[in-house]
Motif scaffolding. Structure first.
Motif, PDB file in Angstrom:
ATOM      1  N   GLN A   1       6.563  73.835  28.926  1.00  0.00           N
ATOM      2  CA  GLN A   1       7.447  74.847  28.366  1.00  0.00           C
ATOM      3  C   GLN A   1       8.669  75.072  29.245  1.00  0.00           C
ATOM      4  O   GLN A   1       9.786  75.171  28.753  1.00  0.00           O
ATOM      5  CB  GLN A   1       6.681  76.164  28.194  1.00  0.00           C
ATOM      6  CG  GLN A   1       7.526  77.300  27.648  1.00  0.00           C
ATOM      7  CD  GLN A   1       6.696  78.560  27.423  1.00  0.00           C
ATOM      8  OE1 GLN A   1       5.474  78.530  27.473  1.00  0.00           O
ATOM      9  NE2 GLN A   1       7.369  79.664  27.166  1.00  0.00           N
ATOM     10  N   ASP A   2       8.472  75.133  30.565  1.00  0.00           N
ATOM     11  CA  ASP A   2       9.558  75.377  31.505  1.00  0.00           C
ATOM     12  C   ASP A   2       9.995  74.042  32.111  1.00  0.00           C
ATOM     13  O   ASP A   2       9.239  73.446  32.890  1.00  0.00           O
ATOM     14  CB  ASP A   2       9.081  76.331  32.604  1.00  0.00           C
ATOM     15  CG  ASP A   2      10.171  76.650  33.615  1.00  0.00           C
ATOM     16  OD1 ASP A   2      11.293  76.122  33.488  1.00  0.00           O
ATOM     17  OD2 ASP A   2       9.893  77.434  34.543  1.00  0.00           O
TER      18      ASP A   2
ATOM     19  N   SER B   1      22.155  72.586  31.945  1.00  0.00           N
ATOM     20  CA  SER B   1      21.820  73.732  31.105  1.00  0.00           C
ATOM     21  C   SER B   1      20.387  73.611  30.607  1.00  0.00           C
ATOM     22  O   SER B   1      19.743  72.550  30.719  1.00  0.00           O
ATOM     23  CB  SER B   1      22.774  73.791  29.908  1.00  0.00           C
ATOM     24  OG  SER B   1      22.487  72.731  29.007  1.00  0.00           O
ATOM     25  N   GLY B   2      19.888  74.695  29.999  1.00  0.00           N
ATOM     26  CA  GLY B   2      18.513  74.681  29.503  1.00  0.00           C
ATOM     27  C   GLY B   2      18.287  73.598  28.457  1.00  0.00           C
ATOM     28  O   GLY B   2      17.273  72.895  28.492  1.00  0.00           O
TER      29      GLY B   2
ATOM     30  N   LYS C   1      15.902  70.236  28.806  1.00  0.00           N
ATOM     31  CA  LYS C   1      14.853  69.914  27.834  1.00  0.00           C
ATOM     32  C   LYS C   1      14.968  68.456  27.414  1.00  0.00           C
ATOM     33  O   LYS C   1      13.959  67.753  27.274  1.00  0.00           O
ATOM     34  CB  LYS C   1      14.963  70.832  26.617  1.00  0.00           C
ATOM     35  CG  LYS C   1      13.841  70.675  25.622  1.00  0.00           C
ATOM     36  CD  LYS C   1      12.492  71.048  26.201  1.00  0.00           C
ATOM     37  CE  LYS C   1      12.379  72.532  26.451  1.00  0.00           C
ATOM     38  NZ  LYS C   1      11.026  72.906  26.900  1.00  0.00           N
ATOM     39  N   ARG C   2      16.195  67.968  27.230  1.00  0.00           N
ATOM     40  CA  ARG C   2      16.382  66.560  26.875  1.00  0.00           C
ATOM     41  C   ARG C   2      15.906  65.648  28.004  1.00  0.00           C
ATOM     42  O   ARG C   2      15.347  64.585  27.756  1.00  0.00           O
ATOM     43  CB  ARG C   2      17.853  66.295  26.557  1.00  0.00           C
ATOM     44  CG  ARG C   2      18.207  66.677  25.141  1.00  0.00           C
ATOM     45  CD  ARG C   2      19.656  67.044  24.977  1.00  0.00           C
ATOM     46  NE  ARG C   2      20.562  66.031  25.472  1.00  0.00           N
ATOM     47  CZ  ARG C   2      21.855  66.262  25.720  1.00  0.00           C
ATOM     48  NH1 ARG C   2      22.355  67.468  25.528  1.00  0.00           N
ATOM     49  NH2 ARG C   2      22.643  65.301  26.154  1.00  0.00           N
ATOM     50  N   VAL C   3      16.115  66.057  29.245  1.00  0.00           N
ATOM     51  CA  VAL C   3      15.639  65.258  30.380  1.00  0.00           C
ATOM     52  C   VAL C   3      14.116  65.170  30.359  1.00  0.00           C
ATOM     53  O   VAL C   3      13.539  64.092  30.578  1.00  0.00           O
ATOM     54  CB  VAL C   3      16.136  65.843  31.715  1.00  0.00           C
ATOM     55  CG1 VAL C   3      15.466  65.141  32.899  1.00  0.00           C
ATOM     56  CG2 VAL C   3      17.654  65.708  31.837  1.00  0.00           C
ATOM     57  N   THR C   4      13.434  66.270  30.086  1.00  0.00           N
ATOM     58  CA  THR C   4      11.968  66.237  30.073  1.00  0.00           C
ATOM     59  C   THR C   4      11.453  65.394  28.910  1.00  0.00           C
ATOM     60  O   THR C   4      10.421  64.719  29.036  1.00  0.00           O
ATOM     61  CB  THR C   4      11.369  67.653  30.007  1.00  0.00           C
ATOM     62  OG1 THR C   4      11.829  68.330  28.818  1.00  0.00           O
ATOM     63  CG2 THR C   4      11.772  68.479  31.216  1.00  0.00           C
TER      64      THR C   4
ATOM     65  N   ALA D   1      10.926  74.846  22.149  1.00  0.00           N
ATOM     66  CA  ALA D   1      12.164  75.517  21.760  1.00  0.00           C
ATOM     67  C   ALA D   1      12.353  76.865  22.437  1.00  0.00           C
ATOM     68  O   ALA D   1      13.363  77.532  22.204  1.00  0.00           O
ATOM     69  CB  ALA D   1      12.211  75.694  20.241  1.00  0.00           C
ATOM     70  N   SER D   2      11.394  77.273  23.284  1.00  0.00           N
ATOM     71  CA  SER D   2      11.533  78.578  23.936  1.00  0.00           C
ATOM     72  C   SER D   2      12.776  78.582  24.816  1.00  0.00           C
ATOM     73  O   SER D   2      13.052  77.627  25.541  1.00  0.00           O
ATOM     74  CB  SER D   2      10.295  78.892  24.778  1.00  0.00           C
ATOM     75  OG  SER D   2      10.191  77.983  25.846  1.00  0.00           O
ATOM     76  N   SER D   3      13.535  79.631  24.740  1.00  0.00           N
ATOM     77  CA  SER D   3      14.768  79.851  25.510  1.00  0.00           C
ATOM     78  C   SER D   3      15.931  78.975  25.068  1.00  0.00           C
ATOM     79  O   SER D   3      17.008  79.035  25.670  1.00  0.00           O
ATOM     80  CB  SER D   3      14.541  79.650  27.025  1.00  0.00           C
ATOM     81  OG  SER D   3      14.471  78.272  27.366  1.00  0.00           O
ATOM     82  N   LEU D   4      15.767  78.168  24.005  1.00  0.00           N
ATOM     83  CA  LEU D   4      16.886  77.377  23.508  1.00  0.00           C
ATOM     84  C   LEU D   4      17.681  78.180  22.477  1.00  0.00           C
ATOM     85  O   LEU D   4      17.115  78.914  21.661  1.00  0.00           O
ATOM     86  CB  LEU D   4      16.381  76.088  22.851  1.00  0.00           C
ATOM     87  CG  LEU D   4      15.720  75.048  23.752  1.00  0.00           C
ATOM     88  CD1 LEU D   4      15.383  73.811  22.926  1.00  0.00           C
ATOM     89  CD2 LEU D   4      16.599  74.677  24.931  1.00  0.00           C
TER      90      LEU D   4
END
Length: 269
Positions: free
Chosen positions: A88-89, A142-143, A147-150, A168-171
């Motif tokens: 998630q993070d 950025s957040g 996310k794309r990196v993960t 999608a949390s925090s997006l």
């Protein structure tokens, strides 16, 4: 579809004695899109950590491609290679000094050749539009970029099954839509995807199967229409019906649309 992952009567208890999963059985097949729903503490994250081999069951059996996973290195490595996990993070997952190094970490640990690692890194950078960031520190992104990196991290391992915990949390809405586009791309490539989420509207429009967790048990397993018509089940498990199902009922539509675009079409007719 072929079976890839199976849990047979799995139990898991945390060190403080709290039972996280009780007598849990489920089968996952190649190419499925599965939404995993339930309240916080219902067992979703424990399920993911067991499915990826981070945790080991107290009782019961986890099978990967029909082979029981023991405590030996060979079977655990097969599971961890085949099942990718996106936390998630993103900051929990990102460790390397550059985006390219971060994506290369998994393939290097698989023992691939330099050429094979390079091909996987370049493919992941291209797929997730990360080429402009390849030499940037991922921690500075950025957040949505993190996310794309993960996602690129996990995809570079070439898994059969990808687990995403509240991706999608925090997006913001733009990056959340972009995330769904990447999930659609991965699905078209044949990956099985399981997404743990509290967003029932996302589950309704995206999933072809829904698992509902409640107090460490599998309360329901079925297609979205089958699950979301069970109002008593939803109340018991702290869930709501998707907005489009409620709108369809108000409008008297025979079939609840899966997307806003489908609703517009139905209403015009």
């Amino acid at each position: 579809m072929d079976e890839i992952l199976r849990f047979e009567r799995v139990w898991y208890r945390y060190e403080e004695g709290r039972m996280a999963l009780t007598d849990f059985s489920v089968t996952v097949r190649a190419g499925e899109r599965i939404a995993v729903l339930g309240e916080n503490g219902a067992g979703k994250s424990t399920f993911f950590l067991l499915a990826n081999g981070v945790l080991r069951p107290e009782k019961g059996t986890v099978l990967w491609n029909g082979i029981p996973i023991g405590r030996d290195v060979k079977s655990l490595n097969a599971l961890r290679k085949g099942v990718g996990l996106v936390f998630q993070d993103p900051d929990v997952q990102i460790l390397a000094g550059t985006v390219a190094e971060e994506i290369s970490f998994g393939p290097v640990n698989l023992g691939l050749s330099v050429a094979q690692v390079s091909r996987r890194v370049e493919a992941a950078l291209d797929t997730f539009a990360l080429q402009p960031y390849r030499d940037r520190a991922p921690q500075s992104l950025s957040g949505g970029e993190k996310k794309r990196v993960t996602l690129a991290d996990a995809a570079a391992m070439d898994p059969q099954l990808l687990l995403l915990d509240e991706p999608a949390s925090s997006l913001d809405p733009v990056h959340a839509r972009q995330l769904e586009e990447y999930l659609a791309l991965l699905s078209r490539r044949g990956l099985a995807l399981m997404v743990a989420t509290h967003d029932v509207d996302f589950a309704w429009r995206w999933a072809d199967r829904v698992l509902v967790f409640h107090n460490g048990t599998l309360a329901a397993d079925g297609g979205p229409a089958q699950i979301f018509e069970q109002e008593e089940l939803l109340r018991r498990c702290g869930l709501e019906q998707p907005v489009l199902i409620r709108i369809a009922r108000i409008l008297g539509l025979k079939r609840a649309p899966r997307t806003v675009e489908e609703l517009e079409q139905e209403w015009r007719v």
